[in-house]
Design a protein around this motif. Structure first.
Motif, mmCIF file in Angstrom:
data_model
loop_
_atom_site.group_PDB
_atom_site.id
_atom_site.type_symbol
_atom_site.label_atom_id
_atom_site.label_comp_id
_atom_site.label_asym_id
_atom_site.label_seq_id
_atom_site.Cartn_x
_atom_site.Cartn_y
_atom_site.Cartn_z
ATOM 1 N N GLY B 19 -9.873 -33.326 32.264
ATOM 2 C CA GLY B 19 -8.786 -34.304 32.166
ATOM 3 C C GLY B 19 -9.196 -35.564 31.412
ATOM 4 N N LEU B 22 -9.131 -34.837 27.742
ATOM 5 C CA LEU B 22 -7.744 -34.786 27.266
ATOM 6 C C LEU B 22 -7.179 -36.195 27.101
ATOM 7 N N ARG B 23 -7.521 -37.055 28.060
ATOM 8 C CA ARG B 23 -7.002 -38.430 28.024
ATOM 9 C C ARG B 23 -7.512 -39.158 26.773
ATOM 10 N N ASN B 26 -5.731 -38.104 23.769
ATOM 11 C CA ASN B 26 -4.280 -38.334 23.785
ATOM 12 C C ASN B 26 -3.918 -39.755 24.220
ATOM 13 N N TYR B 30 0.821 -40.446 27.269
ATOM 14 C CA TYR B 30 1.498 -40.442 28.568
ATOM 15 C C TYR B 30 2.701 -41.382 28.560
ATOM 16 N N TRP B 86 4.987 -34.330 32.845
ATOM 17 C CA TRP B 86 4.544 -32.922 32.763
ATOM 18 C C TRP B 86 5.659 -32.036 32.218
ATOM 19 N N ASP B 128 -2.608 -42.742 34.365
ATOM 20 C CA ASP B 128 -2.957 -42.035 33.126
ATOM 21 C C ASP B 128 -4.069 -41.012 33.388
ATOM 22 N N TRP B 132 -3.588 -36.748 33.262
ATOM 23 C CA TRP B 132 -4.350 -35.819 32.415
ATOM 24 C C TRP B 132 -5.214 -34.879 33.248
ATOM 25 N N THR B 133 -5.587 -35.296 34.449
ATOM 26 C CA THR B 133 -6.292 -34.374 35.352
ATOM 27 C C THR B 133 -5.335 -33.263 35.789
ATOM 28 N N VAL B 135 -2.772 -32.205 34.074
ATOM 29 C CA VAL B 135 -2.578 -31.328 32.908
ATOM 30 C C VAL B 135 -3.776 -30.384 32.763
#
Lengths: 197, 304
Positions: B19, B22-23, B26, B30, B86, B128, B132-133, B135
């Motif tokens: 996660g 990913l954060r 990205n 969010y 999501w 945030d 992402w965690t 996701v």
């Protein structure tokens, strides 16, 4: 206590998400109500008995998830069920349409002699009513369903709908156990009208 | 040497799950997703899923003080935003009940360690990270479980049935302390002809948050996040084996009574779980064989 024969039946609850299926079961089995009931994932299993004049009917209750994408699991849940309660929310007309689809599926796919009851739940919210009770009653009559408007919150007609099903279920075709004292394994319902003798 | 404070669990989960990565990749996405979630065109397309989110947020882990006490309104808004984002990000998967409980668990685990973030800035950062965690969990660990057809869950149920049928072939360490209990448990469940699909949805689609006390569920998550999805199957075997005394009280053919026990096992300690999960380690090659058999079965059913 003069307990007669014990008959056990499988009963499945079906209906759109958040119409109150689990709340009806919680009211019937434990006499309780929770404002925010965790959604059922997959299915939950509970038992409760009702005593009629000379017999005890023990329900093995299969409470199911309502969200549409859980539908592919439904045949596993209603397979072999002798009774079903199809639930809609009287404040949401879409949920009646979903209930009708469930009835059609049960009539096509489930056991041929399944006893189906239609429950118009949340009848305590009369000011938000979106489904006419006479229309639902007419639909139920046309399709040979038991019908009651219920409120799990107000303990209205909850035991009654299970008792109506218990009365309608045939008592000669299912396996019976010899008469013996009934062991009540669940807490008795504390709502107004008791379902048990 | 300065002592390093232990990393909070939510940070560890973020890093180990992927996660945090990913954060980083990205940044700003969010908040953009949240703007999109309010866009009329988006809401008209994703209305059903967004409406279901709104229905389910108040009934996500509803008995937990976090969602009942003073922080409840803010906690519910927090959860609503994560789930709406999501739905917009993964409109191909959409919203499946159970995801709400997983998201709520992320928030609960954070809150139980550091409390509810009081400042807007701190809240935005944690939100945030948790998003992402979520996701990462749903994408890297649980991909395929929450789709329209839930195929992966059904495949895992079939794998579990195969393991219950012949645990000796699947378990990696016959010398483990609790091996005999695990084998006995599998035997009982197989003999009762319990269809794993009667328990797997509640176990896997909520990641045990509807099954175990949350502190214990968080401990199970530690293992799943660290070791990957195989640990999901191993954890479910461990939980079942810890319920062996209760399962033994059931009539041998009463699959429904057994399923009820597995839905709400008698609580056990972390140590008991750790010992059990060692005994439940699976041989990856045995799983591969079972998977090949499944693929063959599916191919045959298509041909029929």
């Amino acid at each position: 206590m003069a307990a007669g024969k014990v008959f056990q039946f499988k009963l499945v609850l079906l209906g759109e998400a958040a119409v109150g299926k689990s709340s009806l079961v919680l009211r019937f089995v434990k006499g309780q109500f929770q404002e925010f009931q965790e959604s059922t994932i997959g299915a939950a299993f509970l038992t409760q008995s009702v005593c009629l004049d000379d017999v005890t009917v023990k329900f093995e209750i299969w409470d199911t998830a309502g969200q549409e994408r859980y539908n592919s699991l439904a045949p596993m849940y209603y397979r072999g069920a002798q009774a079903a309660i199809v639930v809609y929310d009287i404040t949401n007309a879409d949920t009646l349409a979903r209930a009708k689809a469930w009835v059609k599926e049960l009539q096509r796919q489930a056991s041929p002699n399944i006893v189906i009851a239609l429950a118009g739940n949340k009848c305590d919210l009369a000011s938000k009513r979106a489904v006419d009770d006479e229309e639902a009653a007419q639909y139920a009559e046309d399709n040979g369903l038991l019908f009651l408007e219920t409120s799990a919150k107000g303990a209205i007609n909850v035991n009654e709908i299970f008792i109506a099903i218990a009365k309608k279920l045939p008592k000669n075709t299912v396996e019976t156990r010899p008469a013996k004292p009934v062991v009540q394994i669940d807490e008795p319902s504390s709502s107004k009208k008791k379902g048990c003798c | 040497m300065a002592r390093v404070a232990p990393q909070p669990r939510y940070m560890r989960w973020a890093e180990v799950s992927g996660g945090a990565k990913l954060r980083t990749l990205n940044r700003g996405v969010y908040s953009a997703l949240l703007v999109l979630a309010d866009n009329a065109i988006i809401t008209s397309r994703l209305g059903t899923a967004l409406a279901q989110v709104d229905l389910d947020v108040p009934r996500s882990l509803p008995d937990e003080p976090l969602f009942r006490g003073l922080d409840a309104p803010a906690a519910r808004e927090f959860l609503t935003r994560m789930l709406r984002a999501w739905v917009v990000l993964r409109f191909d998967v959409g919203y499946t009940q159970g995801i709400n409980s997983i998201a709520a668990m992320l928030l609960w685990a954070t809150w139980s360690e550091i409390g509810f973030p009081s400042s807007t800035k701190a809240r935005a950062k944690i939100e945030d990270i948790l998003f992402w965690t979520l996701v990462a969990l749903l994408t890297f660990h649980l991909e395929g479980y929450f789709t329209q057809t839930m195929d992966r869950m059904k495949d895992d149920a079939a794998l579990l049935a195969a393991i219950w049928a012949s645990p000796g072939r699947a378990l990696a360490d016959p010398g483990a302390l609790r091996h005999a209990d695990v084998v006995l448990t599998c035997g009982k469940l197989h003999a009762a002809e319990l269809d794993p699909l009667l328990v797997v949805p509640k176990w896997f689609l909520t990641l045990f948050t509807h099954v175990l006390p949350l502190e214990l569920a968080a401990h199970v998550w530690d293992g799943i996040i660290e070791h990957g999805v195989l640990r999901l199957l191993e954890s479910s075997l461990a939980i079942a084996s810890l319920s062996l005394p209760e399962l033994s009280q059931c009539e041998p053919s009463d699959a429904i009574a057994m399923a009820s026990i597995l839905h709400r096992p008698t609580p056990f300690t972390r140590e008991a779980f750790d010992a059990a999960v060692v005994a439940c380690a699976l041989r990856p090659d045995a799983l591969f064989e079972a998977e090949q058999a499944l693929i063959g079965e599916r191919a045959r059913s298509h041909l029929d």
